[in-house]
Design an enzyme around this catalytic site. Structure first.
Site, PDB file in Angstrom:
ATOM      1  N   VAL A 132       0.869  -1.272  -0.019  1.00 19.50           N
ATOM      2  CA  VAL A 132      -0.005   0.092  -0.068  1.00 19.50           C
ATOM      3  C   VAL A 132       0.981   1.118   0.027  1.00 19.50           C
ATOM      4  CG1 VAL A 132      -1.917   1.368   1.295  1.00 19.50           C
ATOM      5  CG2 VAL A 132      -1.833  -1.248   1.499  1.00 19.50           C
ATOM      6  N   LYS A 205      -5.843  -1.723  -2.148  1.00 20.47           N
ATOM      7  CA  LYS A 205      -4.974  -0.994  -1.174  1.00 20.47           C
ATOM      8  C   LYS A 205      -6.001  -0.397  -0.011  1.00 20.47           C
ATOM      9  CE  LYS A 205      -1.698   0.283  -4.319  1.00 20.47           C
ATOM     10  NZ  LYS A 205      -1.435   1.363  -5.398  1.00 20.47           N
TER      11      LYS A 205
END
Ligand SMILES: NC(=O)c1ccc[n+]([C@@H]2O[C@H](COP(=O)([O-])OP(=O)(O)OC[C@H]3O[C@@H](n4cnc5c(N)ncnc54)[C@H](OP(=O)(O)O)[C@@H]3O)[C@@H](O)[C@H]2O)c1
Length: 440
Positions: A132, A205
């Site tokens: 992420v 994410k």
């Protein structure tokens, strides 16, 4: 000094960057950690491929299984991408008690729950900082820095390609398709751009952040996803006129339980959609390929994290951070900080239909008397209030854009009203609705 032998699977953009970064800063890391990270094996698909980093032929292999199963390998680094082989390799390594470091958001999004359960069962950690927002250490922030907080809000610009496109559309007054084509030419967007521009990458994410912050693994199917394909230069222009900037936001919000909902159930919004961000908000000034994540904790208040969300060096930096954690675990003989601990068994993702927000609405209408009254009547029937209207003057009888700013309303109510509005004879193109965020 203890040596940890790394088995790196994949030496492309990220894998190559990790090998390079270890060459550059491996000694520094060893002096900080008291552990030496040694690249012992590297698996790739094509042994003959020219690489930007030199890897001795003696440690290169195409046999990914042999890397995972090699008893000399202490730590497996999965950097091939995809969800099938990557899942098998990760599970195989964890079953052998070997910690795994991955940058693979698609893998975690699809199989996170299973993989973290395996990590727990076999006492080996699974680290995923690079999955992420590339170089921004947001996983560590949520897992460690903010561990004493309930996370009430996360707003993330987590897809650099979309942010780059939206930034250029605003600065140049350009159309989506033209900027996308240019971004592809410059290497900022993939030839097949759907994963990025349709919001799926941001959803992977956002789901990971939501899971970590709220303690239950969010099923990707429960995440509402809308990309940026339908945003036109007209929308960017009207948004600017109204004092907003359009950004693709991953949003995770804790929603107060509705009256009568089961006691203790934590309801969260987890979504990705283009959003009108007030120009006065810091996220409106995050430009180009940069990522930024705005996190609100009940103790700390508002915090902001900014940096490069992808690319070789930024991503390698995140992998190195995980390697350090995994190496320290191996040195200590135990996991010091579990990378994900389920702790909210009753958590649930709220359906998009039930979420309340404000809206920007662009209609293409025939400019004639009574048009606005018909639209206002449909909205009024659904108890939806209009807060302002923009319509260019002097186009009687022609198709013109009609912009309506809408007060707080349920998404289901807006969807129903828009379907009715879309059927009116005066409407000449499908209505476009963009949600507005006030960050309260
Ligand atoms: N690129 C970024 O900026 C970025 C940022 C954050 C996260 N990530 C994630 O990092 C991961 C890797 O991305 P990347 O950009 O580095 O991909 P990439 O450049 O395509 O590299 C993939 C590597 O995996 C190897 N590989 C693929 N299939 C294989 C197989 N079956 N057996 C052996 N080796 C295999 C390839 O070998 P060859 O080199 O021989 O083809 C290549 O070295 C993905 O999960 C991605 O989502 C990437």
């Amino acid at each position: 000094m203890r040596q940890v032998n790394l088995g790196i699977i994949g030496a492309g953009t990220v894998g190559g960057g990790v090998v390079q970064a270890l060459e550059r800063n491996g000694a520094l890391m060893a002096s900080r950690l008291g552990v030496r990270l040694h690249v012992a094996r590297v698996a790739v698909r094509d042994l003959k491929k020219k690489r930007g980093v030199s890897i001795p032929q003696t440690i290169l292999t195409t046999d990914v299984g042999s890397v995972v199963n090699d008893p000399e390998i202490d730590l497996v680094v999965e950097l091939i991408g995809g969800t099938t082989l990557a899942r098998t390799l990760t599970l195989d390594a964890l079953k052998q008690g070997k910690p795994v470091v991955t940058a693979n958001k698609a893998l975690l999004s699809a199989h996170g729950e299973e993989l973290f359960a395996a990590a727990e069962q076999f006492g080996a950690n699974l680290y995923y900082e690079a999955s992420v927002a590339g170089g921004i250490p947001i996983i560590k922030v949520l897992r460690e820095g903010l561990i004493g907080n309930r996370i009430t809000r996360i707003y993330g610009i987590v897809n650099g390609t979309c942010n780059y496109i939206l930034t250029r559309m605003k600065l140049e007054g350009a159309d989506f398709a033209d900027v996308l084509a240019d971004a592809q030419r410059l290497g900022y967007a993939e030839a097949e751009p759907s994963l990025d521009v349709d919001g799926y990458d941001a959803a992977h994410k956002t789901g990971i952040l939501a899971s970590l912050a709220h303690g239950f693994w969010v099923n990707p199917r429960d995440i509402y996803v809308e990309g940026i394909r339908n945003i036109t230069k007209l929308d960017i222009r009207f948004a600017t006129q109204l004092g907003y900037t359009i950004r693709l936001l991953g949003i995770v919000k804790k929603i107060a339980p509705a009256k009568g909902s089961p006691k203790g159930e934590s309801q969260i919004q987890v979504s990705v959609y283009p959003t009108l961000v007030p120009d006065s908000h810091v996220l409106a000034s995050v430009n180009d390929v940069f990522n930024a994540i705005y996190v609100r904790g009940d103790v700390v208040g508002d915090t902001l994290y900014y940096g490069r969300g992808a690319g070789q060096d930024a991503t390698a930096s995140a992998v190195l951070s995980d390697l350090a954690d995994a190496a320290l675990d191996l040195k200590c003989g135990k996991s010091r900080v579990p990378p994900f601990v389920p702790h909210e068994r009753k958590g649930a993702v709220l359906k998009m239909d039930d979420i309340i927000c404000r809206y920007y609405l662009r209609l293409t209408v025939v400019d004639k008397p009574g048009t606005l009254a018909k639209i206002a009547a449909i909205l009024g029937e659904a108890s939806i209030g209009i807060s302002s209207v923009i319509q260019p003057e002097g186009h009687e009888g022609k198709s013109v854009p009609l912009i309506l700013m809408i007060h707080d309303a349920k998404n289901s109510a807006m969807r129903g009203a828009l379907a009715k509005i879309g059927r009116l004879g005066v409407i000449k193109a499908p209505p476009l609705m963009i949600r507005v965020e006030n960050f309260d």
